[in-house]
Design a protein around this motif. Structure first.
Motif, short mmCIF file in Angstrom:
data_model
loop_
_atom_site.label_atom_id
_atom_site.label_comp_id
_atom_site.label_asym_id
_atom_site.label_seq_id
_atom_site.Cartn_x
_atom_site.Cartn_y
_atom_site.Cartn_z
N SER A 47 -4.03 6.34 11.45
CA SER A 47 -3.11 6.26 10.31
C SER A 47 -1.81 5.54 10.67
O SER A 47 -0.87 5.53 9.87
CB SER A 47 -2.78 7.67 9.80
OG SER A 47 -3.94 8.31 9.32
N ARG A 75 -1.04 14.46 6.42
CA ARG A 75 -2.36 13.89 6.14
C ARG A 75 -3.27 14.88 5.43
O ARG A 75 -4.21 14.48 4.75
CB ARG A 75 -3.02 13.44 7.45
CG ARG A 75 -2.55 12.09 7.95
CD ARG A 75 -3.48 11.55 9.00
NE ARG A 75 -4.83 11.34 8.48
CZ ARG A 75 -5.89 11.09 9.25
NH1 ARG A 75 -5.77 11.02 10.55
NH2 ARG A 75 -7.07 10.90 8.72
N THR A 76 -2.99 16.17 5.58
CA THR A 76 -3.79 17.18 4.89
C THR A 76 -3.34 17.35 3.43
O THR A 76 -4.01 18.00 2.66
CB THR A 76 -3.68 18.54 5.60
OG1 THR A 76 -2.34 19.04 5.48
CG2 THR A 76 -4.04 18.41 7.08
N ARG A 111 -3.16 11.83 0.40
CA ARG A 111 -4.29 10.95 0.69
C ARG A 111 -3.83 9.55 1.10
O ARG A 111 -2.89 9.00 0.54
CB ARG A 111 -5.18 10.86 -0.54
CG ARG A 111 -6.45 10.06 -0.34
CD ARG A 111 -7.28 10.09 -1.62
NE ARG A 111 -8.49 9.30 -1.48
CZ ARG A 111 -9.37 9.11 -2.45
NH1 ARG A 111 -9.17 9.67 -3.63
NH2 ARG A 111 -10.44 8.38 -2.23
N ASP A 112 -4.51 8.99 2.10
CA ASP A 112 -4.30 7.61 2.55
C ASP A 112 -2.90 7.33 3.07
O ASP A 112 -2.44 6.18 3.09
CB ASP A 112 -4.60 6.62 1.41
CG ASP A 112 -6.05 6.67 0.96
OD1 ASP A 112 -6.92 6.95 1.80
OD2 ASP A 112 -6.30 6.44 -0.24
N LEU A 113 -2.20 8.36 3.51
CA LEU A 113 -0.85 8.18 4.04
C LEU A 113 -0.89 7.34 5.32
O LEU A 113 -1.75 7.54 6.17
CB LEU A 113 -0.22 9.54 4.34
CG LEU A 113 1.18 9.51 4.96
CD1 LEU A 113 2.19 8.96 3.96
CD2 LEU A 113 1.59 10.90 5.42
N ARG A 114 0.08 6.43 5.45
CA ARG A 114 0.17 5.60 6.65
C ARG A 114 1.60 5.65 7.20
O ARG A 114 2.58 5.70 6.46
CB ARG A 114 -0.21 4.16 6.36
CG ARG A 114 -1.65 3.98 5.93
CD ARG A 114 -2.17 2.60 6.27
NE ARG A 114 -2.17 2.34 7.69
CZ ARG A 114 -3.11 2.74 8.55
NH1 ARG A 114 -4.13 3.47 8.12
NH2 ARG A 114 -3.03 2.45 9.83
N VAL A 121 -4.30 11.33 14.32
CA VAL A 121 -3.52 10.52 13.37
C VAL A 121 -3.41 9.07 13.83
O VAL A 121 -2.78 8.25 13.16
CB VAL A 121 -2.09 11.09 13.17
CG1 VAL A 121 -2.15 12.48 12.56
CG2 VAL A 121 -1.31 11.10 14.48
N SER A 124 -1.42 2.77 -0.75
CA SER A 124 -1.21 3.84 0.22
C SER A 124 0.26 4.22 0.33
O SER A 124 1.12 3.34 0.44
CB SER A 124 -1.70 3.41 1.61
OG SER A 124 -3.09 3.25 1.64
N GLU A 178 7.19 14.94 2.18
CA GLU A 178 6.29 15.16 1.05
C GLU A 178 7.05 15.18 -0.27
O GLU A 178 6.59 14.60 -1.27
CB GLU A 178 5.52 16.47 1.23
CG GLU A 178 4.53 16.73 0.11
CD GLU A 178 3.82 18.07 0.25
OE1 GLU A 178 2.78 18.27 -0.42
OE2 GLU A 178 4.31 18.94 1.01
N LEU A 202 3.21 13.85 10.62
CA LEU A 202 2.14 13.03 10.05
C LEU A 202 0.84 13.81 9.99
O LEU A 202 0.08 13.72 9.00
CB LEU A 202 1.97 11.76 10.89
CG LEU A 202 0.90 10.76 10.44
CD1 LEU A 202 1.17 10.25 9.03
CD2 LEU A 202 0.83 9.59 11.43
N ALA A 203 0.56 14.59 11.02
CA ALA A 203 -0.67 15.41 11.03
C ALA A 203 -0.66 16.41 9.89
O ALA A 203 -1.69 16.66 9.24
CB ALA A 203 -0.80 16.11 12.38
#
Length: 234
Positions: free
Chosen positions: A110, A79-80, A83-86, A107, A53, A188, A75-76
């Motif tokens: 996550s 997440r789109t 994938r699997d971001l924490r 979130v 992740s 990102e 974070l919101a």
């Protein structure tokens, strides 16, 4: 003696201390903060975070100026896209309204909260286990976490407020603290562009090497010597 030009400017703005009476002596950095290759798997397994992740790290007190809401909004957005971001948070727990916002943004699942970590070695291991440090403070006098992260080789995404920009320089991505979308975009980039991440890691190592306690001691002794009229120590 102050720890940054930003703190000097703040002191001049809010007190009657003259600028020529203020000397900047940047903090040093504990040798515990360094690259630790084996940390990623060990720390993630211990916290129940999947090794595959992508992980963004927040190290923060409970102060409002740490701007946690910006991280939650970013974070919101992320997440789109990833994938699997924490988000791994170290430090104070979220305020009630921040927890409510995390649930509202969907979130909360996550986020991994680890509490306060007092041991520098353990904290360094988490910097090493993360893919990026996110630090969108509204204000800082110095900014420890970005410097610690850079010393560990962790790319930094932070706000462009004066003290943070002073410490990070061009070795991290800096964005306005009130722009969650820009924070998400910069994060990102770090998480998806390996060349960029590698470049930030390299520049971060170089930047962090400037901050040593030996240098801080020499500069502090020089100030004492000037105040004492360069008299020899007894």
């Amino acid at each position: 003696i102050v720890n940054s030009l930003a703190t000097k400017a703040t002191l001049e703005r809010h007190t009657r201390v003259r600028g020529d009476q203020i000397v900047v002596v940047p903090y040093g950095l504990s040798e515990a903060f360094r690259s630790i290759q084996a940390s990623r798997a060990v720390r993630r397994v211990a916290a129940g975070v999947p090794e595959h992740s992508p992980v963004i790290l927040q190290v923060a007190t409970g102060a409002r100026y740490k701007n946690t809401k910006a991280i939650l909004h970013a974070l919101a957005i992320l997440r789109t896209r990833i994938r699997d971001l924490r988000l791994v948070r170290i430090g104070a727990p979220l305020f009630a309204d921040e927890s409510d916002l995390a649930r509202k943004l969907d979130v909360h699942d996550s986020i991994t909260y680890l509490g306060v970590i007092h041991d520098d070695r353990r904290l360094a291991e988490w910097y090493n286990a993360a893919d990026a440090l996110v630090f969108p403070s509204l204000w800082e006098g110095f900014g420890w976490p970005p410097l610690e992260a850079m010393a560990c080789g962790t790319p930094v995404v932070a706000s462009n407020v004066a003290a943070i920009a002073e410490v990070v320089g061009d070795a991290g991505l800096l964005v306005p603290p009130d722009d969650a979308a820009a924070l998400a975009d910069a994060t990102e980039r770090v998480l998806t562009d390996r060349a960029l991440a590698a470049s930030l890691t390299r520049m971060g190592f170089e930047r962090a090497r400037r901050y040593t306690w030996a240098s801080a001691a020499r500069l502090t002794a020089a100030v004492y010597g000037e105040v004492l009229g360069s008299r020899p120590w007894r």
